[in-house]
Motif scaffolding. Structure first.
Motif, PDB file in Angstrom:
ATOM      1  N   ASN A  39       0.822  -1.204   0.000  1.00 21.30           N
ATOM      2  CA  ASN A  39       0.000   0.000   0.000  1.00 21.30           C
ATOM      3  C   ASN A  39       0.859   1.258   0.000  1.00 21.30           C
ATOM      4  O   ASN A  39       0.584   2.214  -0.738  1.00 21.30           O
ATOM      5  CB  ASN A  39      -0.919  -0.010   1.224  1.00 21.30           C
ATOM      6  N   ALA A  40       1.919   1.256   0.814  1.00 17.72           N
ATOM      7  CA  ALA A  40       2.796   2.420   0.901  1.00 17.72           C
ATOM      8  C   ALA A  40       3.505   2.681  -0.421  1.00 17.72           C
ATOM      9  O   ALA A  40       3.704   3.830  -0.820  1.00 17.72           O
ATOM     10  CB  ALA A  40       3.816   2.235   2.018  1.00 17.72           C
ATOM     11  N   LEU A  41       3.883   1.606  -1.115  1.00 19.88           N
ATOM     12  CA  LEU A  41       4.543   1.773  -2.410  1.00 19.88           C
ATOM     13  C   LEU A  41       3.597   2.395  -3.438  1.00 19.88           C
ATOM     14  O   LEU A  41       4.011   3.227  -4.254  1.00 19.88           O
ATOM     15  CB  LEU A  41       5.065   0.432  -2.913  1.00 19.88           C
ATOM     16  N   SER A 112      -7.567  -0.576  -0.925  1.00 11.95           N
ATOM     17  CA  SER A 112      -7.240  -0.938  -2.303  1.00 11.95           C
ATOM     18  C   SER A 112      -6.051  -0.119  -2.796  1.00 11.95           C
ATOM     19  O   SER A 112      -5.786   0.975  -2.296  1.00 11.95           O
ATOM     20  CB  SER A 112      -8.447  -0.703  -3.206  1.00 11.95           C
ATOM     21  N   VAL A 113      -5.354  -0.662  -3.802  1.00 12.58           N
ATOM     22  CA  VAL A 113      -4.202   0.052  -4.349  1.00 12.58           C
ATOM     23  C   VAL A 113      -4.649   1.346  -5.028  1.00 12.58           C
ATOM     24  O   VAL A 113      -3.903   2.333  -5.060  1.00 12.58           O
ATOM     25  CB  VAL A 113      -3.422  -0.838  -5.344  1.00 12.58           C
ATOM     26  N   TYR A 114      -5.878   1.356  -5.565  1.00 10.87           N
ATOM     27  CA  TYR A 114      -6.394   2.575  -6.187  1.00 10.87           C
ATOM     28  C   TYR A 114      -6.534   3.687  -5.151  1.00 10.87           C
ATOM     29  O   TYR A 114      -6.129   4.836  -5.397  1.00 10.87           O
ATOM     30  CB  TYR A 114      -7.744   2.303  -6.850  1.00 10.87           C
ATOM     31  N   LYS A 115      -7.094   3.351  -3.998  1.00  8.51           N
ATOM     32  CA  LYS A 115      -7.243   4.355  -2.940  1.00  8.51           C
ATOM     33  C   LYS A 115      -5.882   4.812  -2.438  1.00  8.51           C
ATOM     34  O   LYS A 115      -5.702   5.986  -2.118  1.00  8.51           O
ATOM     35  CB  LYS A 115      -8.073   3.789  -1.795  1.00  8.51           C
ATOM     36  N   PHE A 121      -1.485  10.797  -4.539  1.00  6.86           N
ATOM     37  CA  PHE A 121      -1.579  11.779  -5.626  1.00  6.86           C
ATOM     38  C   PHE A 121      -2.162  13.092  -5.136  1.00  6.86           C
ATOM     39  O   PHE A 121      -1.586  14.173  -5.360  1.00  6.86           O
ATOM     40  CB  PHE A 121      -2.429  11.210  -6.763  1.00  6.86           C
ATOM     41  N   PHE A 122      -3.291  13.036  -4.461  1.00  4.44           N
ATOM     42  CA  PHE A 122      -3.943  14.271  -4.031  1.00  4.44           C
ATOM     43  C   PHE A 122      -3.190  14.968  -2.907  1.00  4.44           C
ATOM     44  O   PHE A 122      -3.233  16.192  -2.792  1.00  4.44           O
ATOM     45  CB  PHE A 122      -5.391  13.996  -3.614  1.00  4.44           C
ATOM     46  N   THR A 123      -2.505  14.200  -2.065  1.00  4.78           N
ATOM     47  CA  THR A 123      -1.715  14.829  -1.006  1.00  4.78           C
ATOM     48  C   THR A 123      -0.636  15.729  -1.594  1.00  4.78           C
ATOM     49  O   THR A 123      -0.405  16.844  -1.113  1.00  4.78           O
ATOM     50  CB  THR A 123      -1.075  13.759  -0.103  1.00  4.78           C
TER      51      THR A 123
END
Length: 206
Positions: A39-41, A112-115, A121-123
């Motif tokens: 998830n972190a990646l 999920s990887v999308y989330k 991205f938004f951060t």
């Protein structure tokens, strides 16, 4: 080779910018501890991809418009602050885990990887610090005579370097020993990250 000096200056400035603590580091730390390495990646990949957005509007000249429109830039700052505050409140509202959950490194509700990608991205995309940095680069450091293709190349380098840096942090922070250390504090770690994100939101706005 004629743009080597310009590239080296950009690379040095970018290194210090990406290595300094900020919203990107806080969110990668949070994802590494709570969700794990994969998830972190993906969150790191989202942060790196957002760099391309900054590069795109700088190359297209939108950065000049932002620099000449304080009200538009202030709106961006408030939007970014609201997003960071939202993430912080989510962390503060995390429930206290049961004793059995505190003994495992697996997240109760895997994301999920999308989330994960979207979160990273938004951060970065809504981070005024990043906006100011790239506006400065493209108005003060990069010559107007530098070809657009070369400028785009600078952007690809910075996106890749950002992704690699936060991926490296993800690999370190998601190690079992590191995660176990943080997870011993249970939901208090979430609360601490929440406070940090809200503090960053306030700092962004003021």
């Amino acid at each position: 080779m004629q743009y080597l000096d310009e590239f080296l200056l950009i690379a040095i400035a970018h290194f210090f910018a990406v290595a300094s603590p900020g919203p990107d580091f806080a969110i990668v730390l949070k994802q590494s501890i709570q969700q794990g390495r994969k998830n972190a990646l993906w969150t790191s990949a989202g942060v790196g991809a957002a760099i391309l957005l900054h590069i795109a509007y700088c190359v297209l000249g939108v950065a000049l418009i932002l620099s000449q429109s304080p009200s538009l830039f202030m709106a961006l700052k408030y939007l970014a602050g609201a997003y960071l505050a939202y993430l912080g409140v989510q962390a503060l509202r995390s429930a206290k885990p049961s004793d059995s959950k505190q003994q495992t490194l697996a997240p109760a509700e895997p994301e999920s990887v999308y989330k994960a990608f979207r979160r990273g991205f938004f951060t970065n995309a809504l981070n005024p610090k990043a906006t100011l940095f790239f506006m400065s680069l493209f108005t003060l450091v990069i010559s107007p005579e530098t070809p657009v293709v070369v400028q785009a190349g600078y952007g690809v380098y910075m996106a890749m370097a950002t992704w690699l840096w936060f991926s490296f942090l993800s690999l370190v922070l998601s190690k079992a020993s590191v995660r176990a250390f943080f997870l011993k504090s249970g939901y208090w770690f979430d609360r601490g990250i929440g406070v940090i994100l809200i503090a960053l939101a306030i700092r962004v706005v003021v």
